[in-house]
Design a protein around this motif. Structure first.
Motif, PDB file in Angstrom:
ATOM      1  N   TRP A 299     -15.602   2.281 -14.237  1.00 43.14           N
ATOM      2  CA  TRP A 299     -14.231   1.872 -14.558  1.00 43.14           C
ATOM      3  C   TRP A 299     -13.524   1.550 -13.246  1.00 43.14           C
ATOM      4  O   TRP A 299     -13.475   2.374 -12.338  1.00 43.14           O
ATOM      5  CB  TRP A 299     -13.519   3.018 -15.279  1.00 43.14           C
ATOM      6  N   ASP A 300     -12.960   0.346 -13.132  1.00 41.49           N
ATOM      7  CA  ASP A 300     -12.308  -0.066 -11.891  1.00 41.49           C
ATOM      8  C   ASP A 300     -11.119  -0.953 -12.252  1.00 41.49           C
ATOM      9  O   ASP A 300     -11.300  -2.102 -12.676  1.00 41.49           O
ATOM     10  CB  ASP A 300     -13.315  -0.837 -11.024  1.00 41.49           C
ATOM     11  N   ALA A 301      -9.894  -0.425 -12.100  1.00 36.35           N
ATOM     12  CA  ALA A 301      -8.707  -1.163 -12.530  1.00 36.35           C
ATOM     13  C   ALA A 301      -7.637  -1.178 -11.456  1.00 36.35           C
ATOM     14  O   ALA A 301      -7.370  -0.165 -10.800  1.00 36.35           O
ATOM     15  CB  ALA A 301      -8.138  -0.549 -13.815  1.00 36.35           C
ATOM     16  N   ALA A 302      -7.028  -2.349 -11.287  1.00 28.22           N
ATOM     17  CA  ALA A 302      -5.899  -2.529 -10.374  1.00 28.22           C
ATOM     18  C   ALA A 302      -5.206  -3.828 -10.759  1.00 28.22           C
ATOM     19  O   ALA A 302      -5.837  -4.760 -11.252  1.00 28.22           O
ATOM     20  CB  ALA A 302      -6.360  -2.587  -8.915  1.00 28.22           C
ATOM     21  N   GLY A 303      -3.903  -3.889 -10.542  1.00 24.55           N
ATOM     22  CA  GLY A 303      -3.181  -5.124 -10.825  1.00 24.55           C
ATOM     23  C   GLY A 303      -3.158  -5.498 -12.288  1.00 24.55           C
ATOM     24  O   GLY A 303      -3.041  -6.678 -12.626  1.00 24.55           O
ATOM     25  N   GLY A 304      -3.281  -4.508 -13.170  1.00 26.22           N
ATOM     26  CA  GLY A 304      -3.258  -4.796 -14.600  1.00 26.22           C
ATOM     27  C   GLY A 304      -4.542  -5.392 -15.133  1.00 26.22           C
ATOM     28  O   GLY A 304      -4.600  -5.836 -16.282  1.00 26.22           O
ATOM     29  N   ALA A 305      -5.593  -5.406 -14.305  1.00 20.68           N
ATOM     30  CA  ALA A 305      -6.885  -5.959 -14.735  1.00 20.68           C
ATOM     31  C   ALA A 305      -7.956  -4.886 -14.602  1.00 20.68           C
ATOM     32  O   ALA A 305      -7.939  -4.089 -13.659  1.00 20.68           O
ATOM     33  CB  ALA A 305      -7.258  -7.174 -13.895  1.00 20.68           C
ATOM     34  N   LEU A 306      -8.891  -4.884 -15.541  1.00 19.56           N
ATOM     35  CA  LEU A 306      -9.953  -3.884 -15.573  1.00 19.56           C
ATOM     36  C   LEU A 306     -11.307  -4.549 -15.428  1.00 19.56           C
ATOM     37  O   LEU A 306     -11.596  -5.557 -16.068  1.00 19.56           O
ATOM     38  CB  LEU A 306      -9.896  -3.116 -16.899  1.00 19.56           C
ATOM     39  N   CYS A 307     -12.147  -3.958 -14.601  1.00 14.93           N
ATOM     40  CA  CYS A 307     -13.549  -4.370 -14.499  1.00 14.93           C
ATOM     41  C   CYS A 307     -14.408  -3.220 -15.007  1.00 14.93           C
ATOM     42  O   CYS A 307     -14.277  -2.084 -14.525  1.00 14.93           O
ATOM     43  CB  CYS A 307     -13.911  -4.710 -13.053  1.00 14.93           C
ATOM     44  N   VAL A 308     -15.252  -3.499 -15.981  1.00 15.07           N
ATOM     45  CA  VAL A 308     -16.184  -2.515 -16.526  1.00 15.07           C
ATOM     46  C   VAL A 308     -17.598  -3.015 -16.265  1.00 15.07           C
ATOM     47  O   VAL A 308     -17.930  -4.146 -16.622  1.00 15.07           O
ATOM     48  CB  VAL A 308     -15.955  -2.306 -18.036  1.00 15.07           C
ATOM     49  N   GLU A 309     -18.424  -2.178 -15.646  1.00 15.35           N
ATOM     50  CA  GLU A 309     -19.791  -2.580 -15.325  1.00 15.35           C
ATOM     51  C   GLU A 309     -20.756  -1.433 -15.586  1.00 15.35           C
ATOM     52  O   GLU A 309     -20.389  -0.263 -15.462  1.00 15.35           O
ATOM     53  CB  GLU A 309     -19.902  -2.973 -13.849  1.00 15.35           C
ATOM     54  N   SER A 310     -21.989  -1.796 -15.890  1.00 22.40           N
ATOM     55  CA  SER A 310     -23.045  -0.791 -15.976  1.00 22.40           C
ATOM     56  C   SER A 310     -23.488  -0.424 -14.566  1.00 22.40           C
ATOM     57  O   SER A 310     -23.680  -1.298 -13.714  1.00 22.40           O
ATOM     58  CB  SER A 310     -24.240  -1.343 -16.752  1.00 22.40           C
ATOM     59  N   ALA A 311     -23.642   0.877 -14.330  1.00 24.16           N
ATOM     60  CA  ALA A 311     -24.120   1.346 -13.021  1.00 24.16           C
ATOM     61  C   ALA A 311     -25.498   1.993 -13.173  1.00 24.16           C
ATOM     62  O   ALA A 311     -25.866   2.875 -12.399  1.00 24.16           O
ATOM     63  CB  ALA A 311     -23.121   2.320 -12.413  1.00 24.16           C
ATOM     64  N   GLY A 312     -26.233   1.556 -14.192  1.00 21.51           N
ATOM     65  CA  GLY A 312     -27.568   2.095 -14.408  1.00 21.51           C
ATOM     66  C   GLY A 312     -27.547   3.327 -15.295  1.00 21.51           C
ATOM     67  O   GLY A 312     -26.535   3.670 -15.893  1.00 21.51           O
ATOM     68  N   PRO A 313     -28.662   4.018 -15.402  1.00 20.73           N
ATOM     69  CA  PRO A 313     -28.736   5.175 -16.302  1.00 20.73           C
ATOM     70  C   PRO A 313     -28.106   6.429 -15.702  1.00 20.73           C
ATOM     71  O   PRO A 313     -28.044   6.590 -14.474  1.00 20.73           O
ATOM     72  CB  PRO A 313     -30.246   5.379 -16.475  1.00 20.73           C
ATOM     73  N   TRP A 314     -27.616   7.305 -16.583  1.00 21.34           N
ATOM     74  CA  TRP A 314     -27.278   8.656 -16.149  1.00 21.34           C
ATOM     75  C   TRP A 314     -28.581   9.337 -15.709  1.00 21.34           C
ATOM     76  O   TRP A 314     -29.666   9.010 -16.196  1.00 21.34           O
ATOM     77  CB  TRP A 314     -26.669   9.445 -17.308  1.00 21.34           C
ATOM     78  N   LEU A 315     -28.474  10.293 -14.805  1.00 25.86           N
ATOM     79  CA  LEU A 315     -29.695  10.995 -14.379  1.00 25.86           C
ATOM     80  C   LEU A 315     -30.348  11.721 -15.541  1.00 25.86           C
ATOM     81  O   LEU A 315     -31.573  11.853 -15.602  1.00 25.86           O
ATOM     82  CB  LEU A 315     -29.367  12.002 -13.271  1.00 25.86           C
TER      83      LEU A 315
END
Length: 395
Positions: A299-315
């Motif tokens: 989850w990465d949000a700033a300026g009223g915009a959100l970026c959602v990305e997969s960061a691979g598997p949980w351990l």
């Protein structure tokens, strides 16, 4: 003479220039290397090398694949190597162009076999909130580094700010306690060094150090030469083990940390995204979706915009044999959040802003979690929930 390289970046151009000028005054035998990407539309990037006496050399580097940053990458290391081979330069100050992010350039320099001793982002506290609230595309304000550059002012500035272990904070008469507190909460582990550009006492101190009559270097020069661990810096930005801010509340600015061991319902979270994104000047972290229970999401949000990305598997989703391939810092971070049933799968989101409505934010987040009945259905049932995030994740 061994060459040290310090990277100085930031969208606050006046603050960046003041920081570079102070370093140049403070460190004898220092030079500044700068690539001006503003000429990229004409097909070239303009490079200048200067010292305390003025411009040493200037040249142009052609664009590569219509990308000014690519040209910078190709030109930067050879120029630094020339400075190193010359043997007369103690410190090379790489002043990045406005929207260039320090992480990429630092990794380029280190991969080129050179020694980065410091990474500094220059900040004017009065401009902090306006930058974090600016959702304009870099292209719309003339700061794109390539034709395909889709970054915004806010997300670019956030990454510049959070990557650097040192923040050069310029004196700003327009800044107040709220601005300074916001800076402290956004990057609490950073070393904040005051820069008083043009101040007579600071100038006198710099001259004294350069002439050998001062007992030692300035705080800024010390920070520039302190050393830098590029692998640790990258790990600190990775969503799985990021060094996220802690709870705080002062001068009208608050940081709210929300941690839960239950997945989100994809449709309810998706419906709340706009309200969650706009609830704070900056929010970041990792989260867990019920329909994708094995995927760590960023989850990465700033300026009223959100970026959602997969960061691979949980351990927790990896077989035991794969753990040896995981960096130790990631295993350590997972151990801190380890749940007896779900492992490292969790919600860990952090919201920082002036005027933050903690209670409202908490209620909204809690409402997006699986209910007791949904949770009791187990993973097979979770995976059958509507995949509301597939468009965002480009699945």
């Amino acid at each position: 003479m061994s060459l040290s390289v310090v990277i100085v970046g930031g969208l606050h151009a006046d603050a960046r220039r003041a920081t570079v000028a102070r370093l140049l005054a403070d460190v004898p035998d220092g030079v500044v290397l700068h690539h001006d990407l503003a000429t990229a539309a004409a097909g070239t990037v303009v490079r200048t090398v200067r010292d305390a006496g003025g411009v040493r050399s200037a040249g142009e580097a052609p664009l590569i694949d219509d990308c000014a940053c690519c040209a910078l990458r190709e030109d930067l290391v050879p120029e630094l190597r020339r400075l190193e081979d010359d043997g007369t330069t103690r410190l090379a100050i790489v002043e990045l162009w406005d929207s260039v992010e320090p992480k990429a350039m630092t990794e380029v320099v280190v991969a080129g076999g050179l020694t980065v001793t410091g990474v500094i982002t220059a900040v004017d506290p009065a401009l902090l909130l306006p930058c974090l609230g600016n959702g304009d595309d870099l292209a719309d304000v003339g700061l794109a580094a390539a034709a395909t550059d889709r970054r915004t002012v806010a997300d670019t500035f956030a990454r510049q700010l959070e990557y650097a272990p040192v923040l050069a904070v310029v004196d700003s008469p327009e800044a107040d306690d709220e601005d300074r507190e916001l800076l402290a909460q956004l990057h609490p582990t950073a070393r904040r060094v005051p820069v008083r550009g043009g101040h007579p006492a600071a100038d006198a101190s710099a001259r004294a150090y350069a002439s050998g009559t001062s007992p030692g270097p300035s705080e800024l020069a010390t920070a520039a030469l302190a050393g830098f661990d590029v692998e640790a810096a990258a790990a600190a930005q990775h969503p799985a083990c990021a060094l996220l801010p802690a709870e705080a509340d002062a001068h009208g600015v608050a940081t709210f940390v929300w941690h839960r061991d239950r997945p989100f319902h994809p449709e309810r979270l998706y419906a709340a995204l706009e309200d969650l994104t706009c609830a704070a000047a900056r929010s970041r972290g990792r989260f867990w979706l019920a329909d994708k229970p094995d995927v760590l999401l960023h989850w990465d949000a700033a300026g009223g915009a959100l970026c959602v990305e997969s960061a691979g598997p949980w351990l927790a989703a990896l077989p035991d044999a794969a753990w040896e391939l995981v960096p130790p810092v990631r295993r350590a971070a997972a151990a801190l959040d380890w749940h007896p049933e779900h492992g490292d799968c969790c919600q860990h989101l952090v919201f920082t802003s002036p005027g933050l409505d903690r209670d409202g934010l908490e209620r909204l987040l809690e409402a997006c979690l699986l209910t007791d009945a949904e949770y009791a259905g187990g993973r097979d049932a979770w995976k059958r929930l509507p995949p509301a995030f597939d468009t965002l994740l480009e699945v």
